[in-house]
Motif scaffolding. Structure first.
Motif, PDB file in Angstrom:
ATOM      1  N   ALA A 246       0.852  -1.183   0.000  1.00  0.00           N
ATOM      2  CA  ALA A 246       0.000   0.000   0.000  1.00  0.00           C
ATOM      3  C   ALA A 246       0.886   1.230   0.000  1.00  0.00           C
ATOM      4  CB  ALA A 246      -0.901   0.002   1.242  1.00  0.00           C
ATOM      5  N   VAL A 247       0.422   2.300  -0.620  1.00  0.00           N
ATOM      6  CA  VAL A 247       1.218   3.531  -0.654  1.00  0.00           C
ATOM      7  C   VAL A 247       0.698   4.492   0.408  1.00  0.00           C
ATOM      8  CG1 VAL A 247       1.912   5.515  -2.035  1.00  0.00           C
ATOM      9  CG2 VAL A 247       1.741   3.264  -3.090  1.00  0.00           C
ATOM     10  N   ALA A 248       1.594   4.849   1.347  1.00  0.00           N
ATOM     11  CA  ALA A 248       1.237   5.809   2.386  1.00  0.00           C
ATOM     12  C   ALA A 248       1.641   7.192   1.930  1.00  0.00           C
ATOM     13  CB  ALA A 248       1.968   5.469   3.674  1.00  0.00           C
ATOM     14  N   CYS A 249       0.842   8.193   2.297  1.00  0.00           N
ATOM     15  CA  CYS A 249       1.291   9.554   2.079  1.00  0.00           C
ATOM     16  C   CYS A 249       1.589  10.131   3.457  1.00  0.00           C
ATOM     17  CB  CYS A 249       0.237  10.376   1.354  1.00  0.00           C
ATOM     18  SG  CYS A 249       0.904  11.981   0.909  1.00  0.00           S
ATOM     19  N   ALA A 250       2.857  10.030   3.865  1.00  0.00           N
ATOM     20  CA  ALA A 250       3.271  10.453   5.200  1.00  0.00           C
ATOM     21  C   ALA A 250       3.848  11.857   5.126  1.00  0.00           C
ATOM     22  CB  ALA A 250       4.295   9.489   5.766  1.00  0.00           C
ATOM     23  N   THR A 341      -3.659   4.076  -5.922  1.00  0.00           N
ATOM     24  CA  THR A 341      -4.319   4.630  -4.741  1.00  0.00           C
ATOM     25  C   THR A 341      -3.299   4.912  -3.636  1.00  0.00           C
ATOM     26  OG1 THR A 341      -6.300   3.371  -5.245  1.00  0.00           O
ATOM     27  CG2 THR A 341      -6.091   4.156  -2.987  1.00  0.00           C
ATOM     28  N   ALA A 342      -3.409   6.069  -2.999  1.00  0.00           N
ATOM     29  CA  ALA A 342      -2.579   6.374  -1.839  1.00  0.00           C
ATOM     30  C   ALA A 342      -3.484   6.498  -0.621  1.00  0.00           C
ATOM     31  CB  ALA A 342      -1.802   7.668  -2.047  1.00  0.00           C
ATOM     32  N   ILE A 343      -2.878   6.350   0.578  1.00  0.00           N
ATOM     33  CA  ILE A 343      -3.675   6.259   1.798  1.00  0.00           C
ATOM     34  C   ILE A 343      -3.047   7.076   2.908  1.00  0.00           C
ATOM     35  CG2 ILE A 343      -4.476   4.635   3.572  1.00  0.00           C
ATOM     36  CD1 ILE A 343      -3.706   2.612   0.921  1.00  0.00           C
ATOM     37  N   PHE A 344      -3.853   7.823   3.644  1.00  0.00           N
ATOM     38  CA  PHE A 344      -3.362   8.394   4.897  1.00  0.00           C
ATOM     39  C   PHE A 344      -4.475   8.547   5.904  1.00  0.00           C
ATOM     40  CE2 PHE A 344      -4.964  12.686   4.455  1.00  0.00           C
ATOM     41  CZ  PHE A 344      -4.922  12.977   3.103  1.00  0.00           C
ATOM     42  N   GLY A 345      -4.122   8.641   7.182  1.00  0.00           N
ATOM     43  CA  GLY A 345      -5.104   8.777   8.250  1.00  0.00           C
ATOM     44  C   GLY A 345      -4.593   8.093   9.504  1.00  0.00           C
ATOM     45  N   ARG A 372      -4.338   8.411  -8.490  1.00  0.00           N
ATOM     46  CA  ARG A 372      -5.687   8.631  -8.999  1.00  0.00           C
ATOM     47  C   ARG A 372      -6.716   8.745  -7.892  1.00  0.00           C
ATOM     48  NH1 ARG A 372      -3.643   5.033 -12.758  1.00  0.00           N
ATOM     49  NH2 ARG A 372      -4.659   3.242 -11.827  1.00  0.00           N
ATOM     50  N   ALA A 373      -6.542   8.006  -6.797  1.00  0.00           N
ATOM     51  CA  ALA A 373      -7.517   8.060  -5.705  1.00  0.00           C
ATOM     52  C   ALA A 373      -6.804   8.038  -4.362  1.00  0.00           C
ATOM     53  CB  ALA A 373      -8.474   6.874  -5.807  1.00  0.00           C
ATOM     54  N   VAL A 374      -7.422   8.679  -3.373  1.00  0.00           N
ATOM     55  CA  VAL A 374      -6.846   8.714  -2.033  1.00  0.00           C
ATOM     56  C   VAL A 374      -7.893   8.252  -1.032  1.00  0.00           C
ATOM     57  CG1 VAL A 374      -6.013  10.240  -0.211  1.00  0.00           C
ATOM     58  CG2 VAL A 374      -5.184  10.544  -2.536  1.00  0.00           C
ATOM     59  N   VAL A 375      -7.517   7.289  -0.188  1.00  0.00           N
ATOM     60  CA  VAL A 375      -8.389   6.879   0.908  1.00  0.00           C
ATOM     61  C   VAL A 375      -7.964   7.669   2.135  1.00  0.00           C
ATOM     62  CG1 VAL A 375      -9.165   4.963   2.345  1.00  0.00           C
ATOM     63  CG2 VAL A 375      -8.600   4.555  -0.063  1.00  0.00           C
ATOM     64  N   ALA A 376      -8.905   8.465   2.694  1.00  0.00           N
ATOM     65  CA  ALA A 376      -8.563   9.321   3.826  1.00  0.00           C
ATOM     66  C   ALA A 376      -9.785   9.494   4.719  1.00  0.00           C
ATOM     67  CB  ALA A 376      -8.065  10.675   3.329  1.00  0.00           C
ATOM     68  N   SER A 385      -8.489  16.725  -8.079  1.00  0.00           N
ATOM     69  CA  SER A 385      -7.779  15.474  -8.266  1.00  0.00           C
ATOM     70  C   SER A 385      -6.717  15.352  -7.190  1.00  0.00           C
ATOM     71  CB  SER A 385      -7.156  15.470  -9.671  1.00  0.00           C
ATOM     72  OG  SER A 385      -5.771  15.253  -9.613  1.00  0.00           O
ATOM     73  N   PRO A 386      -6.410  14.208  -6.662  1.00  0.00           N
ATOM     74  CA  PRO A 386      -7.020  12.915  -6.954  1.00  0.00           C
ATOM     75  C   PRO A 386      -8.412  12.781  -6.332  1.00  0.00           C
ATOM     76  CG  PRO A 386      -5.411  12.723  -5.190  1.00  0.00           C
ATOM     77  CD  PRO A 386      -5.335  14.130  -5.666  1.00  0.00           C
ATOM     78  N   ARG A 387      -9.118  11.716  -6.772  1.00  0.00           N
ATOM     79  CA  ARG A 387     -10.457  11.450  -6.245  1.00  0.00           C
ATOM     80  C   ARG A 387     -10.327  11.054  -4.777  1.00  0.00           C
ATOM     81  NH1 ARG A 387     -14.105   6.985  -6.785  1.00  0.00           N
ATOM     82  NH2 ARG A 387     -12.393   5.745  -7.577  1.00  0.00           N
ATOM     83  N   LEU A 388     -11.177  11.654  -3.932  1.00  0.00           N
ATOM     84  CA  LEU A 388     -11.070  11.396  -2.497  1.00  0.00           C
ATOM     85  C   LEU A 388     -12.115  10.375  -2.074  1.00  0.00           C
ATOM     86  CD1 LEU A 388      -9.569  12.378   0.045  1.00  0.00           C
ATOM     87  CD2 LEU A 388     -11.387  14.044   0.363  1.00  0.00           C
ATOM     88  N   LEU A 389     -11.676   9.279  -1.455  1.00  0.00           N
ATOM     89  CA  LEU A 389     -12.599   8.292  -0.909  1.00  0.00           C
ATOM     90  C   LEU A 389     -12.611   8.478   0.601  1.00  0.00           C
ATOM     91  CD1 LEU A 389     -11.215   5.274  -2.972  1.00  0.00           C
ATOM     92  CD2 LEU A 389     -13.249   6.623  -3.503  1.00  0.00           C
TER      93      LEU A 389
END
Ligand SMILES: Nc1ncnc2c1ncn2[C@@H]1O[C@H](COP(=O)(O)OP(=O)(O)OP(=O)(O)O)[C@@H](O)[C@H]1O
Ligand SMILES: [Mg+2]
Length: 415
Positions: A246-250, A341-345, A372-376, A385-389
């Motif tokens: 998974a790609v983290a955005c730290a 997809t990148a992820i942070f939280g 393209r998409a970020v899970v946050a 952009s990117p699309r926020l989930l």
């Protein structure tokens, strides 16, 4: 007892009466080093650079001295290598012709030289080789190292020399050395990285003149250390469709950083399954594993869990929790995270997510790198952009971030 001492009282000053000008910093010519120092070396400050043997401390500092020597006086005191060895390295790196050098291990001689020569910048490579004859113990012992640092501190402050001490650290960071000096010096830098990989990370663990969160990234090449101005491109790539990544955005200081987090979940018969973290705090990993089991139905009680952060980078920031959780969930369920997809939280103990600090910055970095998409977590400001989930729990993040498991994959995982 109070009042029996022979010392007399001294007059005090109010701060308003103190004359102080902030002296201009000395740029080291190595952009990533300047960034970590908070914008260059402060004149007359004392900096400790710690790192494992062979990580590249001498290389980094000789590069800096070479750049400084263009406009100022730069001195290298070498106790570890001969003058000829340093010359060979200097030839390999280039540009160090004006760096002055002194091969000396006697502490008082080094201090006297600093006071007489008054260079602008001095590097002591290394503090463990210095030796004061009036201290009984061997060079490198705690007593010697502490004495060396405090005498150098006095000499350097007195002569106005910005001094960088090199200190060796072993794997556990303990042995007689840098740790005992941390309170003495103005700034403690840590040079980390795997000797077997080309990338090195420089960070400040203490800084009296700047933030401690900044991060410098280098690549070791035959011609020396080269700064990596955009590490996200390097560390934030995953293979599309790979399970357990998974790609983290730290966020490291002011710098958002995309990092690939990898996880492996393997069945085990051990009564105490292993939780092994490289680049992630082990306590944080234990917490994430517990939250996954309790709140997201990812059963890990009979599995070893290994987590690794790409490039030998260490993540200290809670905003990376969710990416670690998704990497583990992906490995456990044998389904990949959606491509691009990148992820942070930050994950709370209840399984609920907390918005991460400076979400705007993180999203900008994601956009820049074509995510393209970020899970946050909920409450993250949305942009084109990117699309926020947006999700509110770890469980929701798993459904949003992972590809749907197909029957075949699930059957294989259960076998
Ligand atoms: N000729 C060379 N070509 C390419 N890389 C080299 C060469 N010589 C050394 N290096 C790199 O430089 C690294 C050693 O750097 P350096 O001597 O600066 O480390 P150090 O941290 O000062 O080590 P020590 O603890 O031994 O003082 C090696 O690990 C290697 O990667
Ligand atoms: Mg060295």
């Amino acid at each position: 007892m109070v009042g029996t001492s022979a010392a007399s009282a001294r007059p005090t000053l109010r701060l308003v009466e103190v004359a102080a000008e902030e002296a201009a910093r000395i740029p080291t010519g190595v952009a990533e080093l300047d960034r970590v120092l908070g914008g260059g070396l402060v004149p007359a400050s004392l900096v400790l650079l710690g790192g494992e043997p062979g990580v590249g401390k001498s290389t980094l500092l000789l590069t800096a001295l070479a750049a400084v020597s263009g406009t100022r006086r730069a001195l290298l005191v070498t106790g570890e290598e001969s003058v000829a060895q340093v010359k060979l390295r200097a030839q390999r790196l280039g540009g160090a012709a004006n760096v002055e050098i002194l091969a000396e291990t006697e502490l008082d001689a080094v201090c006297a030289t600093l006071q007489a020569e008054r260079p602008d910048v001095c590097v002591i490579d290394s503090v463990q080789t210095l030796y004061a004859a009036d201290i009984g113990s061997a060079p490198g012992s705690v007593a010697q190292v502490r004495e060396a640092a405090s005498r150098l501190l006095r000499a350097a402050k007195g002569a106005g020399v910005a001094t960088i001490l090199v200190g060796h650290v072993t794997k556990d960071g303990a042995v007689a050395g840098p740790r005992v000096l941390e309170h003495l010096v103005d700034c403690v830098l840590q040079f980390e990285g795997d000797r077997y990989h080309a990338h090195r990370v420089l960070r400040a663990t203490k800084n009296r003149f700047g933030s401690t969160n900044e991060l410098g990234v280098f690549e070791m090449t035959g011609a020396g250390l080269v700064g990596v101005p955009n590490p996200s491109e390097l560390f934030g790539r995953t293979e599309g469709g790979e399970v357990g990544a998974a790609v983290a955005c730290a966020l490291e200081g002011t710098r958002p950083l995309l990092l690939e987090v990898q996880a492996l979940v393997a069945p085990t018969d051990l009564a105490m399954p292993r939780r092994v973290a490289t680049g992630v705090d082990p306590r944080r990993l234990a917490m994430i594993v517990a939250v996954l089991s309790r709140h997201a139905r990812v059963a890990l009680g009979q599995a070893d869990v290994f987590v690794n952060v790409a490039g030998g980078v260490r993540i200290d920031e809670p905003g990376a929790d969710l990416a670690v959780a998704l990497a583990i969930a992906s490995a456990a369920r044998n389904t990949p995270v959606h491509d691009g997809t990148a992820i942070f939280g930050e994950i709370g103990l209840t399984g609920r997510l907390r918005a991460a600090a400076q979400a705007e910055r993180r999203l900008e970095e994601c956009a820049k790198l074509g995510v393209r998409a970020v899970v946050a977590p909920h409450g993250t400001p949305s942009r084109a952009s990117p699309r926020l989930l947006e999700v509110d729990s770890v469980r929701a993040a798993i459904s949003a971030g992972l590809e749907p498991a197909n029957g075949e994959r699930r059957a294989e995982a259960e076998r």
